[in-house]
Design a protein around this motif. Structure first.
Motif, short mmCIF file in Angstrom:
data_model
loop_
_atom_site.label_atom_id
_atom_site.label_comp_id
_atom_site.label_asym_id
_atom_site.label_seq_id
_atom_site.Cartn_x
_atom_site.Cartn_y
_atom_site.Cartn_z
N GLN A 56 0.80 -1.22 0.00
CA GLN A 56 0.00 0.00 0.00
C GLN A 56 0.84 1.27 0.00
O GLN A 56 0.29 2.38 0.08
CB GLN A 56 -0.95 0.00 1.21
CG GLN A 56 -2.02 -1.08 1.15
CD GLN A 56 -2.97 -1.01 2.32
OE1 GLN A 56 -2.69 -0.41 3.35
NE2 GLN A 56 -4.14 -1.62 2.16
N GLY A 57 2.15 1.14 -0.05
CA GLY A 57 3.01 2.32 -0.08
C GLY A 57 3.44 2.82 1.28
O GLY A 57 3.94 3.94 1.40
N VAL A 58 3.24 2.00 2.32
CA VAL A 58 3.70 2.36 3.65
C VAL A 58 5.06 1.72 3.89
O VAL A 58 5.22 0.51 3.70
CB VAL A 58 2.71 1.89 4.73
CG1 VAL A 58 3.25 2.18 6.12
CG2 VAL A 58 1.35 2.55 4.54
N GLY A 59 6.05 2.52 4.28
CA GLY A 59 7.36 1.99 4.60
C GLY A 59 8.31 2.03 3.42
O GLY A 59 7.96 2.37 2.29
N ALA A 60 9.56 1.69 3.72
CA ALA A 60 10.62 1.65 2.71
C ALA A 60 11.58 0.52 3.03
O ALA A 60 11.91 0.30 4.20
CB ALA A 60 11.37 2.98 2.65
N ALA A 61 12.01 -0.20 2.01
CA ALA A 61 12.92 -1.32 2.19
C ALA A 61 14.02 -1.25 1.14
O ALA A 61 13.77 -0.97 -0.03
CB ALA A 61 12.17 -2.65 2.08
N GLY A 62 15.25 -1.51 1.59
CA GLY A 62 16.37 -1.51 0.65
C GLY A 62 17.58 -0.80 1.21
O GLY A 62 17.81 -0.78 2.42
N ASP A 63 18.34 -0.18 0.34
CA ASP A 63 19.56 0.50 0.74
C ASP A 63 19.26 1.93 1.18
O ASP A 63 18.09 2.34 1.29
CB ASP A 63 20.58 0.47 -0.39
CG ASP A 63 20.07 1.14 -1.66
OD1 ASP A 63 19.00 1.78 -1.64
OD2 ASP A 63 20.77 1.03 -2.70
N ALA A 64 20.33 2.70 1.44
CA ALA A 64 20.16 4.08 1.91
C ALA A 64 19.37 4.92 0.91
O ALA A 64 18.56 5.76 1.30
CB ALA A 64 21.53 4.71 2.16
N ARG A 65 19.59 4.71 -0.38
CA ARG A 65 18.87 5.46 -1.40
C ARG A 65 17.38 5.18 -1.33
O ARG A 65 16.55 6.10 -1.43
CB ARG A 65 19.41 5.09 -2.78
CG ARG A 65 18.76 5.78 -3.96
CD ARG A 65 19.19 7.25 -4.07
NE ARG A 65 18.25 8.17 -3.48
CZ ARG A 65 18.47 9.48 -3.37
NH1 ARG A 65 19.62 10.00 -3.76
NH2 ARG A 65 17.57 10.28 -2.83
N ALA A 66 17.01 3.91 -1.13
CA ALA A 66 15.59 3.55 -1.06
C ALA A 66 14.93 4.21 0.15
O ALA A 66 13.80 4.70 0.07
CB ALA A 66 15.43 2.04 -0.99
N ILE A 67 15.63 4.21 1.29
CA ILE A 67 15.06 4.83 2.48
C ILE A 67 14.99 6.34 2.31
O ILE A 67 13.98 6.98 2.67
CB ILE A 67 15.88 4.44 3.72
CG1 ILE A 67 15.77 2.92 3.95
CG2 ILE A 67 15.41 5.20 4.96
CD1 ILE A 67 16.64 2.40 5.08
N ALA A 68 16.04 6.95 1.74
CA ALA A 68 16.01 8.39 1.49
C ALA A 68 14.86 8.77 0.57
O ALA A 68 14.18 9.78 0.78
CB ALA A 68 17.34 8.86 0.91
N ASP A 69 14.62 7.96 -0.45
CA ASP A 69 13.51 8.24 -1.36
C ASP A 69 12.17 8.17 -0.63
O ASP A 69 11.26 8.96 -0.89
CB ASP A 69 13.53 7.26 -2.54
CG ASP A 69 14.65 7.54 -3.52
OD1 ASP A 69 15.23 8.65 -3.46
OD2 ASP A 69 14.94 6.66 -4.35
N GLY A 70 12.05 7.21 0.31
CA GLY A 70 10.83 7.14 1.10
C GLY A 70 10.63 8.38 1.96
O GLY A 70 9.51 8.89 2.09
N VAL A 71 11.70 8.87 2.55
CA VAL A 71 11.63 10.10 3.34
C VAL A 71 11.23 11.28 2.46
O VAL A 71 10.36 12.09 2.82
CB VAL A 71 12.98 10.38 4.03
CG1 VAL A 71 12.97 11.75 4.70
CG2 VAL A 71 13.29 9.29 5.05
#
Length: 302
Positions: A247-262
Motif C-alpha cells: 500500500q506504499g507504507v514503509g521503505a525497504a532496501g539501501d540508503a537510497r531507497a530509504i532516502a527516497d521514502g523520506v
C-alpha cells in the motif's frame, strides 16, 4: 502558540529522526540515544504506549545522556495525566534542556484508556481543554477553568517554559483539525502513505487557517528496513502497525531507497520524518549509523 526551534544550519530540508519503539526494552534506550546523536540524526522520538514505557521518564533519560539531539515524546495521552502535573513535567524538562525537548499530546487509544479507567465520553473535548490549559500554564499565566474535564483554580507555574512547543497528534479529521487549531505542530500517530500524509497535512492546515495560524509543521513516520531480505521483513511487520503490504507504507532496501521514502513524505507535506526500525532489526546501532551517515546526506541532494 509558541515557535518551534530554528533548524540547524547544516540540516537538509526535512529533519530526520529515529524512533525508540516500545518493542525494545527500556534498558536499550541509552545506546540508541547516544548512537543517534553520534550518527548526526536530528531527532529521537520516544513513545508512551500503554502499558509499556513512560514517555516522560524515557525523554528525561535520553536528554540527560545526550547534548545536541532533540528528543520528542510521541505522544502523551491526555486522559492518563493531570493537566497541572503534565505542565510541571514539560516545563521542567524544557528548562533543563532548552530547545531540545518536543512533547506531543493526544487523546489516547480509547481501548487503552478504558483499560486504565480514564476513558472520556468526549475525547476531543478533553484534549481541547487539556491543550488550552497547557499553553496557558507553560506561558506563565494563572489559570482558573471549570471545563467538562479540566478544572483548575488559580494555578500558576513558578517555573514556566513559554518557548516549549506543544505538538498534537491525531488520526481522524476532527483530531487533525484540532491539532491545526491549537498545536504548534502535528504528529501523525501512524505510519501512512504519502497520499494520506498529504490529506492529513491539508486537514490540519485548514484548522490552522480558521484560527488565523499558518499551516503547522508535520511530523511523519516511515517504517524502514535494510538488508537482502528487507522487503519481506517489512511486509511481515506492517500488519502489526495497522498497515498492509503493497500500500506504499514503509521503505525497504539501501540508503537510497530509504532516502527516497523520506523525500516522498516530505513532498507530501512532512517537515520531519522519524524512521521506525523493525522489531527484529538485528543490528540497531548499525542501522542508526546508516541513517545518519548515508541516508541523511542524500536528503540534501533530493
Amino acid at each position: 502558540m509558541t515557535v518551534t526551534a530554528a533548524p540547524r544550519a547544516d540540516e537538509p530540508p526535512v529533519r530526520l529522526g529515529v524512533a525508540f519503539v516500545p518493542t525494545q526494552p527500556p534498558e536499550t534506550l541509552r545506546t540508541l540515544a547516544t548512537t543517534a546523536e553520534a550518527a548526526g540524526l536530528d531527532e529521537l522520538w520516544v513513545w508512551e504506549d500503554c502499558f509499556k514505557q513512560s514517555g516522560v521518564a524515557s525523554a528525561s533519560a535520553a536528554l540527560a545522556w545526550t547534548e545536541r539531539i532533540r528528543v520528542g515524546i510521541g505522544l502523551l495521552p491526555a486522559p492518563l495525566r493531570s493537566t497541572a502535573i503534565t505542565a510541571m513535567e514539560l516545563a521542567t524538562l524544557a528548562r533543563l534542556f532548552p530547545g531540545r525537548f518536543v512533547p506531543a499530546v493526544g487523546h489516547g487509544v480509547q481501548e487503552w484508556m478504558a483499560q486504565a479507567g480514564v476513558r472520556a465520553d468526549s475525547p476531543l473535548t478533553l484534549l481541547r481543554e487539556h491543550t488550552e490549559a497547557l499553553h496557558s500554564l507553560l506561558a506563565g499565566e494563572e489559570v482558573t477553568t471549570s471545563g467538562r474535564y479540566v478544572r483548575l483554580d488559580g494555578v500558576r507555574l513558578e517555573w514556566p517554559a513559554p518557548d516549549v512547543p506543544i505538538v498534537m497528534g491525531g488520526v481522524g479529521p476532527r483530531s487533525l483539525a484540532l491539532a491545526g487549531e491549537l498545536g504548534d505542530a502535528l504528529i501523525l500517530a501512524n505510519a501512512l502513505t504519502p497520499d494520506d500524509v498529504r490529506a492529513a497535512a491539508e486537514t490540519a492546515a485548514a484548522g490552522a487557517q480558521r484560527s488565523g495560524w499558518p499551516a503547522p509543521p508535520v511530523y511523519a513516520t516511515l517504517i524502514a528496513a535494510t538488508g537482502p531480505d528487507a522487503q519481506a521483513r517489512l511486509d511481515a511487520e506492517l500488519p502489526q502497525w495497522g498497515a498492509a503490504p503493497g500500500q506504499g507504507v514503509g521503505a525497504a532496501g539501501d540508503a537510497r531507497a530509504i532516502a527516497d521514502g523520506v523525500l516522498r513524505l516530505a513532498a507530501a507535506g512532512a517537515t520531519s520524518v522519524t524512521i521506525q526500525p523493525l522489531a527484529d532489526e538485528p543490528d540497531l546501532e548499525g542501522f542508526v549509523h546508516m541513517l545518519g551517515r548515508e541516508v541523511r546526506p542524500l536528503l540534501a541532494d533530493g
